[in-house]
Design a protein around this motif. Structure first.
Motif: not given
Length: 200
Positions: A1-11, A22-27, A29-34
């Motif tokens: 099953m593909p990985h997914h990350v929900d990214y909550f943040f303040s500008t 770094r989050l995008e680089q990690i995603a 490497r592991h085929g994850a969507t954000i």
């Protein structure tokens, strides 16, 4: 099953700036969507036991100052502890990110890093349209996105706050995997990667 990350943040978050891409680089490497979910962090704090920076005890703010300078040096990122335009209105930059995600075609990680770098390293006001247009263009998006989707942006921005409060988010940056593993802070990105790799 593909990985997914929900990214909550303040500008407005210095820690989002320190996270870089770094989050995008990690995603990658592991085929994850954000899914990017900018939110009103000042609205979130009182709902989740947090305190806005202006209301924190001096001891906490002194530690924050030391830690920000240590982390920025460790990461090799230019950093201004007292930026000229902070705090500012985070809504326009959040709407721009929401519009960019919907439009596609550019680099979301570069956009968010560009916006936060504008605050913490370049003394630019991210509430200004000209600044946001420049950030959008630099990340490969249509700069005219600042003029479109304002109602949809406002609705998504409000919905992100409600979702964050419901899902246990209390700070920024905050990452939640599809398996509901939660990570708070740019200094937990290694743990997020280890989890995506199946090592944690």
């Amino acid at each position: 099953m593909p990985h997914h990350v929900d990214y909550f943040f303040s500008t407005l978050s210095p820690y989002v700036y320190l996270a870089g891409t770094r989050l995008e680089q990690i995603a990658a490497r592991h085929g994850a969507t954000i899914t990017y979910k900018p939110l009103d962090i000042i609205g979130l704090f009182p709902r989740t036991g947090g305190v806005a920076p202006a209301e924190r005890h001096p001891a906490r703010m002194q530690y924050r100052a030391q830690e920000l300078m240590r982390q920025s040096k460790k990461l090799g990122l230019a950093f201004n502890l007292k930026p000229a335009h902070w705090p500012t209105n985070p809504a326009p930059s959040s709407y721009a990110i929401i519009a960019a995600q919907a439009a596609g075609g550019g680099d979301m990680g570069a956009l968010i890093h560009g916006i936060t770098r504008a605050v913490w390293a370049e003394d630019r006001d991210i509430a200004e349209d000209t600044v946001l247009r420049a950030c959008l263009e630099a990340a490969g998006f249509d700069p005219a996105l600042t003029d479109s989707g304002l109602l949809a942006g406002a609705e998504a921005y409000a919905a992100n706050l409600e979702e964050a409060a419901a899902r246990g988010v209390f700070g920024s940056p905050f990452y939640i995997t599809g398996e509901d593993q939660r990570f708070w802070g740019q200094d937990r990105l290694d743990d997020l990667e280890a989890t995506l790799a199946g090592d944690l």
